[in-house]
Design an enzyme around this catalytic site. Structure first.
Site, short mmCIF file in Angstrom:
data_model
loop_
_atom_site.label_atom_id
_atom_site.label_comp_id
_atom_site.label_asym_id
_atom_site.label_seq_id
_atom_site.Cartn_x
_atom_site.Cartn_y
_atom_site.Cartn_z
N THR A 176 -10.33 -17.01 5.00
CA THR A 176 -10.26 -18.42 4.60
C THR A 176 -8.93 -19.05 5.00
O THR A 176 -8.78 -20.27 4.95
CB THR A 176 -10.43 -18.58 3.08
N LYS B 262 0.90 -15.84 -8.45
CA LYS B 262 0.04 -16.03 -9.61
C LYS B 262 0.69 -15.60 -10.91
O LYS B 262 0.38 -16.13 -11.97
CB LYS B 262 -1.25 -15.23 -9.42
N ASP C 87 -4.92 -9.21 -11.04
CA ASP C 87 -5.17 -10.12 -9.91
C ASP C 87 -3.94 -10.98 -9.62
O ASP C 87 -4.06 -12.14 -9.24
CB ASP C 87 -6.42 -10.99 -10.16
N ASN D 162 -3.99 -8.81 -4.41
CA ASN D 162 -4.21 -7.89 -5.52
C ASN D 162 -5.02 -6.68 -5.07
O ASN D 162 -5.44 -6.56 -3.93
CB ASN D 162 -4.96 -8.61 -6.64
N GLU E 167 -10.31 -27.34 1.57
CA GLU E 167 -8.95 -26.93 1.22
C GLU E 167 -7.97 -27.05 2.38
O GLU E 167 -6.84 -26.59 2.28
CB GLU E 167 -8.97 -25.47 0.72
N GLU F 34 -11.36 -8.58 -4.10
CA GLU F 34 -12.22 -8.36 -5.27
C GLU F 34 -13.42 -7.47 -4.94
O GLU F 34 -13.99 -6.84 -5.81
CB GLU F 34 -12.74 -9.70 -5.80
N MET G 152 -27.49 -18.74 -0.47
CA MET G 152 -27.95 -17.86 -1.54
C MET G 152 -28.62 -16.63 -0.90
O MET G 152 -29.75 -16.69 -0.43
CB MET G 152 -28.95 -18.62 -2.43
N HIS H 35 -23.14 -19.72 -10.40
CA HIS H 35 -24.03 -20.65 -11.12
C HIS H 35 -23.53 -20.95 -12.53
O HIS H 35 -24.18 -21.73 -13.23
CB HIS H 35 -25.45 -20.08 -11.16
N ASN I 154 -1.75 -20.93 -7.73
CA ASN I 154 -2.63 -20.26 -6.78
C ASN I 154 -2.33 -20.75 -5.35
O ASN I 154 -1.20 -21.04 -5.03
CB ASN I 154 -4.09 -20.45 -7.21
CA CA Z 1 -7.78 -11.93 -6.03
#
Ligand code: CA
Length: 714
Positions: free
Chosen positions: A187, A354, A327, A282, A91, A205, A664, A626, A414
């Site tokens: 990020t 958003k 959100d 959010n 990104e 979140e 994982m 997944h 976004n």
């Molecule tokens: Ca969020």
């Protein structure tokens, strides 16, 4: 420019002299990436550079280069490509300075490349522990670095702020900016203002308390921190703004969830007003009745903040979504510009968060100038220009019963950067129509290390098919910010958007999940050129010049929010930086097909009750990566096709974390052995039984049996 070249020449001469004296210093240009405030302020004098995240302080992402234009864009071809060695989402916005590109990839790795040839100069891997991947809601991505006085600044997924020598990639210093035990990640790209590195974090979140802060670029010393939500209504408050924020929360708020408000992407700076702008995210949990019983606006969630960069003191704030519960982050990229509004020149800030509205604010005062819908948004009828507040629809509240609301957490817009062309006066926005079944989760209790949105993901999974069959979910929307109206729109038949660049050649560049990178006429939206890249693109392109030749660079590598990017990924997602120029004739790097899935699951007899429980647990704990119904459309393993060895070592992988090096993590803290067995039984059943309605929905999409956007009632 002349002074800087002279300094570089002198430094090189000194280096040569020192080498002659037998000290043998490394052969590299001194003062690499010497970016400071004066140079960024004068960015228009070096149109061939991309000095900071959005190219200039104003973050318009407009390149003044015009060698490539509407008349010759057909001659654009690949100059070179660089393989990043990644398989996850990319990104980043590359920076281009003095013939070098600085960019980042998955797991916060930094690359320095020769901008003319793509030759790797150095690479820095911060060795992010792979267990951190579970804390990242939306892939192990990174959006780029900042440059300052010969150093490269990176924020890593596990929360470190890192300074590297720009010439060598060697570590200068690093500091941990978050509590490593809490569910923070980073990020976003840092910004550097007045020698202060500004960085926030992610984790809304999961249940963290959001903040952003400033660090001394020279030493890494922490200078100030601004919390976006209070820790109680009674104090003591870490800074005075929290006393105001506290009046908008219930004393019985779910303080233990941290309450979110993370600052994970957007920033911009106005050097004349000396104001730093940040966007706030959010809440956690999403459910506002649960979060702050009795209501309240819950400042500074979903807000744009203007602060003084030297002190972090608040000058003004505007909350886009008071008491947000969907959100609806206001972390989306912000653009600063000077526009004539109602006959008056205004210094504006533009944002399409958003929630589906495009906001125009006076950035000196925070006064709202306009707010109109740029996409499908059912949660509010309009924004009241007297109060500056949205007028919510009652049926958008979901605390008592499930409700379909548009947009959902993907947002109408976004993180994918938008771009403003001062030549056309248009803002080019990657937009997305989507709706979401928000479902309350009875008996919610905060659980560290897990999603803490108080939203029932299992219920969402049952209805996820409604999310899919829309004919043109994503678009490139050209928006007139003065008239607050769309001018043109390019529609795509998939939901995976890409960032945008506009140029003085009156071109708009964008790639997306359709694995093509394209150029559009900035005035009409007509597609003038495209390159069959073969790999999905999320990242925003940039433009720069080497030896007087304009280049266009973009990272290709699908990823981001895996459960939302419902695009088929039949290829191996090998990341790459693609760099184009007029007459470029290098071949596109080959794309390997993803190996066909083979079912090798052992029969695992289970009662219907166990399968039902396995499905609920799978939807809650596994589906975000997944895929719902154990169907992975993309870059995370499709568990129906797991090898026999995976089935035989199921608990070691699922509970104890045997595959932690692959990202994982073990779920021993969140799942019991019984839980693991139920999930296993469900996955095996899915592997051995026929198609689910998810599969069928995907088939409908492939056959283009889809619901046109016009079906939606606003
Ligand atoms: Ca969020």
């Amino acid at each position: 420019m002349y002074v800087r070249s002279l300094l570089i020449s002198i430094s090189l001469m000194l280096g040569a002299v020192a080498a002659g004296a037998g000290e043998n210093p490394p052969l590299q240009p001194a003062r690499a990436a010497w970016v400071d405030a004066a140079r960024v302020t004068a960015a228009e004098s070096e149109p061939g550079s991309w000095l900071v995240h959005g190219r200039t302080w104003s973050e318009q992402r407009f390149s003044p280069l015009d060698q490539i234009d509407r008349s010759n864009v057909q001659e654009l071809g690949l100059a070179w490509a660089y393989m990043t060695g990644t398989l996850r989402g990319l990104e980043a916005t590359p920076l281009a300075v003095d013939g070098v590109l600085y960019l980042t990839g998955s797991w916060s790795v930094v690359y320095a490349l020769d901008a003319g040839t793509g030759r790797e100069l150095w690479r820095y891997d911060p060795q992010v522990p792979r267990r951190i991947g579970r804390r990242a809601c939306c892939d192990v991505v990174n959006r780029g670095v900042a440059l300052w006085k010969g150093r490269v600044y990176l924020a890593t997924l596990d929360g470190r702020l890192v300074a590297l020598d720009a010439a060598t990639g060697k570590l200068a210093w690093e500091v941990m900016t978050v509590d490593p035990e809490a569910d923070y990640t980073i990020t976003g790209a840092p910004r550097i203002v007045k020698g202060r590195v500004i960085i926030g974090n992610s984790g809304g979140e999961y249940g963290v308390r959001g903040y952003f802060g400033a660090y001394d670029a020279a030493t890494g010393e922490r200078l100030w921190r601004f919390y976006t939500v209070p820790a109680s209504t009674t104090g003591p408050f870490e800074h005075e703004e929290l006393a105001l924020a506290a009046t908008t929360w219930s004393p019985d708020s779910l303080w233990e969830t941290g309450l979110g408000g993370t600052v994970w992407d957007a920033m911009a700076y106005d050097p004349e007003l000396d104001l730093l702008y940040v966007g706030v995210g959010n809440s956690s949990p999403y459910d506002r009745v649960l979060r702050s019983p009795g209501g309240g606006d819950n400042l500074f969630l979903a807000s744009i903040l203007a602060v003084k960069p030297e002190t972090g003191r608040l000058v003004w704030h505007y909350q886009t979504t008071p008491g947000e519960q969907w959100d609806y982050t206001a972390t989306q990229p912000m653009i600063l510009a000077e526009l004539e509004i109602a006959g008056r020149e205004r210094k504006v800030l533009m944002q399409a968060p958003k929630n589906g509205f495009f906001y125009l604010l006076d950035r000196a005062t925070g006064e709202l100038l306009s707010a109109e819908k740029i996409g499908y948004a059912s949660w509010a009828t309009h924004v009241d220009m007297q109060t500056g507040r949205p007028v919510e629809r009652e049926e958008a509240s979901w605390s008592k019963e499930p409700r379909w609301v548009a947009p959902g957490p993907p947002g109408v817009h976004n993180w994918h950067p938008m771009s403003y062309s001062p030549r056309t006066g248009l803002v080019y926005v990657p937009t997305l129509d989507n709706a979401w079944l928000y479902t309350p989760l009875p008996g919610f209790r905060h659980q560290p290390g897990d999603f803490n949105t108080a939203e029932d993901f299992h219920a969402l999974g049952r209805f996820v098919k409604y999310y899919i069959p829309w004919c043109s979910p994503s678009h490139l929307t050209a928006w007139d910010p003065v008239r607050a109206k769309p001018v043109w729109r390019v529609e795509f038949d998939h939901p995976a958007n890409g960032g945008v660049l506009s140029t003085a050649g009156d071109l708009v560049f964008q790639g997306n999940g359709n694995t093509r990178f394209a150029a559009y006429d900035a005035e009409t939206g007509e597609k003038l050129w495209e390159s069959p890249v073969g790999i999905g693109i999320l990242a925003p392109p940039i433009s720069y010049a080497v030896d007087g030749v304009q280049h266009i660079a973009v990272l290709a590598g699908i990823g981001g929010t895996p459960s939302l990017n419902r695009v088929a990924v039949p290829y191996l997602n090998e990341g790459r930086l693609l760099v184009y120029k007029l007459g470029g004739s290098a071949p596109l790097p080959p794309v390997k097909p993803r190996p066909a899935g083979v079912v090798d699951a052992p029969p695992l007899p289970a009662s219907p009750e166990t399968l039902e429980r396995g499905e609920v647990l799978y939807s809650t704990r596994c589906a975000r990566c997944h895929g719902f119904f154990a169907v992975s459309t993309g870059f995370h393993p499709d568990l129906r096709h797991a090898s026999r060895a995976v089935h035989e070592n199921w608990d070691a992988i699922v509970l104890q974390g045997a595959f932690e090096s692959k990202g994982m993590t073990g779920f021993a803290g969140l799942l019991s052995e019984d839980d693991s067995a139920a999930i296993h039984a469900y996955v095996v059943d899915r592997a051995l039984s026929g198609p689910s309605y998810f599969d069928m929905a995907m088939d409908w999409l492939r056959e283009r049996v889809c619901i046109p956007t016009s079906w939606m009632v606003d």
